[in-house]
Design a protein around this motif. Structure first.
Motif, short mmCIF file in Angstrom:
data_model
loop_
_atom_site.label_atom_id
_atom_site.label_comp_id
_atom_site.label_asym_id
_atom_site.label_seq_id
_atom_site.Cartn_x
_atom_site.Cartn_y
_atom_site.Cartn_z
N ALA A 127 4.52 8.13 -8.97
CA ALA A 127 3.71 8.46 -7.80
C ALA A 127 4.43 8.22 -6.49
N ASN A 128 5.59 7.56 -6.52
CA ASN A 128 6.21 7.11 -5.28
C ASN A 128 7.60 7.69 -5.03
N SER A 130 8.95 9.17 -2.63
CA SER A 130 8.61 9.41 -1.23
C SER A 130 9.37 8.43 -0.36
N ARG A 132 7.88 6.03 1.15
CA ARG A 132 7.06 4.82 1.22
C ARG A 132 7.87 3.58 0.90
N TYR A 202 -5.16 14.66 1.19
CA TYR A 202 -5.99 13.82 0.32
C TYR A 202 -6.50 14.59 -0.90
N SER A 210 5.56 14.70 -8.83
CA SER A 210 4.95 14.62 -7.50
C SER A 210 5.99 14.13 -6.51
N ASP A 213 3.95 12.33 -2.01
CA ASP A 213 2.48 12.40 -2.15
C ASP A 213 1.97 13.83 -2.17
N ASP A 378 2.32 0.16 -7.28
CA ASP A 378 1.61 1.41 -7.01
C ASP A 378 0.12 1.19 -6.93
N THR A 382 -2.51 2.37 -4.13
CA THR A 382 -3.67 3.17 -4.51
C THR A 382 -4.95 2.60 -3.92
N GLN A 387 -5.46 6.06 -2.13
CA GLN A 387 -4.60 7.21 -2.39
C GLN A 387 -5.09 7.99 -3.61
N HIS A 390 -2.44 9.16 -6.43
CA HIS A 390 -1.94 8.07 -7.26
C HIS A 390 -2.97 7.68 -8.32
#
Length: 546
Positions: A127-128, A130, A132, A202, A210, A213, A378, A382, A387, A390
């Protein structure tokens, strides 16, 4: 998580029908027999919230009842659904679980760094991928999460994998770059997700591959004079969407009327309206239509900038289910919608390589890989930031690890079995996704309180509690409970969806005692916040009374 109501305030006529019974008669003696109950009853009599549907459950950490109102009735949980998904993930996947993204080269390797074949970027549900920063750090007051200009680049992990590939000596690819998300079936949206949500970050589609996000930041900045065109910038600045821009600069202090639209399946993003001279830029997060394709396009461009020539294109590889699964609330089984009977114990295999034209003669080599952060990190993201993507990836990971496949239905089935083992009544919840974005999700306040009590006795409790937003400190509660004695004492998950709102978690009270609470509201008036203000006052009353 927010979904704006489609109702418009202008032109609406609200007709109030007054009940003939008193408040105490409508809710029973419990609402008028203790100081806490009397306080809550008074708060709920406020005309701004009196017509809303309220459900409340408050109990000690040992399960001793403290207060309840409609605790067995069903409400839309909104993002309170993430409590159930993340608890199941902590219990069944484990805090230290990680997921690997890799790039495979398939084909014939020749001298001079030539590959006749394809590069396949394979997602595994990380999920990450990115910019982040993990572990999660709350942004400074007024700063949008992950939007600091000095922060890591949003596609940094793809850049790192491109560096790894270039370091192998690869110089040319006589084939395509393929984004492969087939570890999960291609189910980008859950049942009853609203079509207008799909435009925004969202409501981004869910993919095992992914990236960032699955969203692009769009910034609209006013021009230098009234009437001048505004500028529109994308971050990442990759030409994925074609922009159709008609935004002008309005008078100073005129605010922003910028709108963004994209038809389902379209790669044209329409941006129009006006933004006031010298005003702050309008920044929005827009969903990526096909994340696996986007990732493949990004990787191809990165490779070419590093001197790796790719003759083919960038495309996505999805696995589409031939027989749609649905969830049976009564049995918790997965039902084949076509045959209306329980499906056999059969895992659905990925689509055939040859049929997809990725089967090539030669060999297969792993050229790059990236290992995700641990699952617990994560889960903090979330819950703290609510999120949606996620949470949906966690649901599919649960289906893949503990069910028959990484489908929505299998994930929901695993969560349902977990909740049954936790002692929660099977009729107290219905979950059709992992995030709470589905309008068909339902849960009772007592089920939420029971989950929180069950979690408190588990080895992973400290990690789950620390993932929750903290009142006045971080996450979605940063701006609530900002003063003593509640600042830093409320550990709870928020939820907002249309005309539903929820807040559930743990409360450290004035006496030092910790209690569990779940407050849910349904059918409040659109685009108002009176119910949230009363909700916070109820939390204050609970803390003072205990």
């Amino acid at each position: 998580m927010k979904r704006l109501s489609g109702w418009r305030a202008a032109g609406l006529l609200w007709v109030a029908v007054c009940a003939q019974t008193t408040w105490a008669q409508s809710v029973g003696c419990e609402a008028s027999c203790t100081p806490l109950a009397q306080t809550i009853a008074g708060l709920l009599q406020d005309p701004s919230v009196a017509r809303d549907h309220w459900g409340i459950a408050v109990e000690g950490m040992d399960g001793a009842p403290i207060y309840s109102l409609n605790e067995g009735q069903l409400f839309q949980p909104a993002s309170n659904a993430k409590l159930f998904t993340t608890a199941a993930a902590m219990a069944l996947l484990g805090a230290k679980a990680t997921y690997q993204t890799k790039v495979l080269a398939r084909g014939v390797f020749e001298d001079g760094g030539k590959l006749t074949g394809h590069l396949v970027l394979i997602g595994n549900g990380d999920a990450n991928l990115s910019g982040r920063v993990l572990p999660y750090v709350a942004p400074m007051p007024g700063q949008k999460p992950d939007a600091a200009e000095s922060g890591p680049a949003p596609l940094r992990y793809l850049e790192e994998m491109a560096d790894q590939i270039a370091a192998t000596g690869l110089k040319s690819v006589q084939g395509d770059v393929i984004g492969d998300d087939t570890v999960f079936p291609w189910e980008p949206y859950a049942q009853d997700w609203a079509i207008d949500d799909a435009v925004w970050g969202y409501g981004a589609p869910v993919s095992a591959l992914s990236i960032n996000d699955n969203q692009i930041q769009v910034t609209v900045t006013p021009g230098g004079s009234v009437g001048a065109p505004a500028s529109v910038l994308l971050d990442p600045a990759m030409p994925y969407y074609m922009l159709d821009v008609a935004v002008t600069t309005g008078a100073a202090k005129s605010g922003s009327t910028v709108q963004m639209e994209r038809a389902p399946g379209s790669r044209v993003l329409r941006v129009y309206g006006a933004i006031g001279l010298h005003g702050q830029p309008d920044v929005e997060e827009i969903a990526i239509q096909d994340p696996a394709e986007y990732a493949a396009m990004a990787l191809k461009g990165m490779l070419e900038s590093r001197g790796v020539h790719v003759t083919g294109g960038a495309r996505a590889r999805h696995r589409v289910l031939m027989d749609t699964e649905s969830f049976s609330r009564e049995s918790g089984a997965v039902v084949d919608a076509a045959r209306k009977e329980v499906s056999p114990q059969q895992r659905i295999e990925p689509s055939d390589d040859a049929a997809f034209d990725v089967a090539v003669t030669g060999e297969e080599r792993t050229l790059a890989r990236h290992v995700s952060a641990q699952l617990v990190e994560d889960i903090v993201v979330t819950n703290k930031t609510s999120q949606n993507l996620h949470a949906e990836l966690l649901l599919r990971q649960l289906g893949l690890a503990r069910g028959r496949d990484g489908t929505i239905a299998q994930g929901a089935r695993v969560v349902r079995q977990f909740l049954g083992n936790a002692g929660i009544d099977k009729d107290d919840f219905v979950f059709l996704d992992g995030s709470g974005l589905s309008g068909h999700d339902l849960v009772t306040p007592r089920a939420t309180a029971r989950l929180l009590r069950y979690a408190s006795g588990q080895a992973w409790f400290a990690d789950l509690k620390s993932s929750l937003p903290v009142g006045g400190v971080d996450g979605s509660l940063e701006g609530r409970f900002t003063k003593a004695p509640l600042k830093g004492k409320v550990f709870a998950k928020t939820g907002t969806l249309g005309e539903a709102r929820a807040l559930s978690g743990y409360l450290e009270c004035a006496s030092g005692r910790t209690v569990i609470f779940s407050i849910m509201v349904g059918n409040h008036l659109p685009q108002v916040h009176a119910d949230r203000e009363v909700m916070d006052k109820i939390v204050e009353a609970i803390a003072a009374a205990n």
